[in-house]
Design an enzyme around this catalytic site. Sequence first.
Site, PDB file in Angstrom:
ATOM      1  N   TYR A   1      30.184  20.872  28.476  1.00 52.15           N
ATOM      2  CA  TYR A   1      30.074  21.398  29.569  1.00 52.15           C
ATOM      3  C   TYR A   1      29.417  20.610  30.210  1.00 52.15           C
ATOM      4  O   TYR A   1      28.124  20.917  29.943  1.00 52.15           O
ATOM      5  CB  TYR A   1      30.132  23.154  29.972  1.00 52.15           C
ATOM      6  CG  TYR A   1      30.738  23.625  30.778  1.00 52.15           C
ATOM      7  CD1 TYR A   1      31.474  24.132  31.533  1.00 52.15           C
ATOM      8  CD2 TYR A   1      29.877  23.336  31.810  1.00 52.15           C
ATOM      9  CE1 TYR A   1      32.317  25.396  31.865  1.00 52.15           C
ATOM     10  CE2 TYR A   1      30.054  24.065  33.099  1.00 52.15           C
ATOM     11  CZ  TYR A   1      30.949  25.178  33.311  1.00 52.15           C
ATOM     12  OH  TYR A   1      31.268  25.561  34.540  1.00 52.15           O
TER      13      TYR A   1
ATOM     14  N   PRO B   1      50.234  31.457  45.160  1.00 55.24           N
ATOM     15  CA  PRO B   1      49.669  33.019  44.982  1.00 55.24           C
ATOM     16  C   PRO B   1      47.950  32.470  44.146  1.00 55.24           C
ATOM     17  O   PRO B   1      47.566  31.474  44.658  1.00 55.24           O
ATOM     18  CB  PRO B   1      50.899  32.710  43.104  1.00 55.24           C
ATOM     19  CG  PRO B   1      51.851  31.879  43.333  1.00 55.24           C
ATOM     20  CD  PRO B   1      51.315  30.932  44.743  1.00 55.24           C
TER      21      PRO B   1
ATOM     22  N   GLY C   1      44.446  34.784  43.469  1.00 55.83           N
ATOM     23  CA  GLY C   1      44.476  35.731  42.033  1.00 55.83           C
ATOM     24  C   GLY C   1      43.232  35.971  42.202  1.00 55.83           C
ATOM     25  O   GLY C   1      42.854  37.097  44.135  1.00 55.83           O
TER      26      GLY C   1
END
Length: 568
Positions: A486, A141, A143
Amino acid sequence: MSDRLSAREVKRHKWWGWGLDDVTFRYDNKPAFPVLAKNKVGVDLDSQQPVVPDLSVFEIPAGRLPQEVRSGLTAAVGAENVIEDDEYRVIHSFGRSLPDLFRVRAGDFARLVDVVVYPASEEEVAAVLRLVLEQDLVLIPYGGGSSISGSVTPDVAEQRPVISLNLGRMREVVEIDDTAGLARVEAGVYGPDLEEQLNAEGWTVGHFPDSFTYSTLGGWAATRSSGMQSDKYGDIEDIVRGLRLVHPDGVAVTKPIPGRDSGPSVHEMILGSEGRLGVITEATVQVHRLAPVRQVIAYMYPDWEHGIRGMHAIARSTDVTPTFTRLSDGPETEFSLSMVKEPSSTKGRVAAKVQDGLFAYLRSKGWDTTNEMSISYVCFEGSKEAVEQQKALVKKIVKSNGGITLGAGPGAIYDQKKFDTPYLRDFLMDYQVFGDVCDTGATWSRLNELHARAYQAFYATQEEQGLPGFMFCHMSHSYHAGACLYFTFAFPYSSKQQALQQYYAAKGAVQQTFVDLGATVSHHHAVGTEHQPWITEDIGEVGTRMVKGLFADNDPGRNLNPGKVVSP
């Protein structure tokens, strides 16, 4: 429902990098950036010529799609929605991880997908999956292709024909339940298209990951995405209340109601499954009315430790409910200041002088405005009165933790540019410099230690490799118990032959620090193949066995995106 896009109208990345061909990072209007690049990673941007990728110089291996399969796909979705063009196959064979981009730029096309298929409905998805199972094919799949964990890349050893199933034609908001605050949405919708449709009716989903412009709702759910506004709206597992998944045995449906699951949660099994259980075709998401006022305010702390105390106090406050909170450490603040454009107007020149005066004042107060000073952003939404009240409360918290308020100007600039960073990574790769990220989640009590140890691990590794490097970090996604750290790092590789080995040494040192200190291997960047080496340390041997059992039972033929999350 509006007319469907054609397959070739669906938005896609450039073949060699992020986003549109005509959008690039510029440094000619950022006078401090070339200086920082030279000082931190030894790259002289003005004397080096960038390496511009050119697909035509590479030999693209032929696809392996049998005529019988091609005919079956054409019958399922229509001939115009079955594409075997070389460029489409290249684009869909790589996500946007740094190893993916390095390989695609080098023409490392050892295993490409064999065809790209664009279904327009859940029924067409089911028809494609039936063909995959009947013919023993592989289905991945797809996106928006923004994955940085290897989640859409086929296994180089895979001999069976590989189909990339692009859901970009399935992009509609099907219905909105005003009373419940829920919207049924097709999984292939890109972030901007989703917000445009919802905003037209006065709603927002409030999910804005860094990849927002090139990622989809189905991709968010399949990879457990988190958006920068998660403080208010939640992570994707909080936002997605119901799902539809085309599975080898039919369609799995989870209900968008409170107390949804009885027994182990099927809904939670689907979230983060990265296509290994089937294809997510629809999600029911919680939506919120657009706030009448939205404002981002910038603050400055003398250093990281003061900033973390301020962020912790905001997160624990019973009176403050910000949309997002973010804190950059000293090196990231230095990087952010290097990205400031040269003022081209009287207003801009006045603002620059005000900033210079402020920094001079802070230096007189003992602040290190070069290496330690840490900028923070807090977003407020609501009525004018509520926003002003919240801003006043946060101002007091910041002040009590040693910080000052800068105001709305820097915050507005940050808010406008928040989705531009991926273009910088492409730019650096043009100069043979790697720029990448590592993210993790940890408790408040471990954040400072984790922050320090990750830096130590990175710079020790760079010293061993004999390479310069630059790292910076921000804190985001605040929770009651902890937050996300992060990290961004950059360094020039010494040669193309050693490049990925040097990259994995640097990234591996940081990732290993995460799991050694009990933090998660990744907060919101999925597992794929890039984070798979640490999955057992992250979830344990028993947890790994349970996940393997889940995939093996639901996909015994390994037809659904095999090799992702856990190895067989």
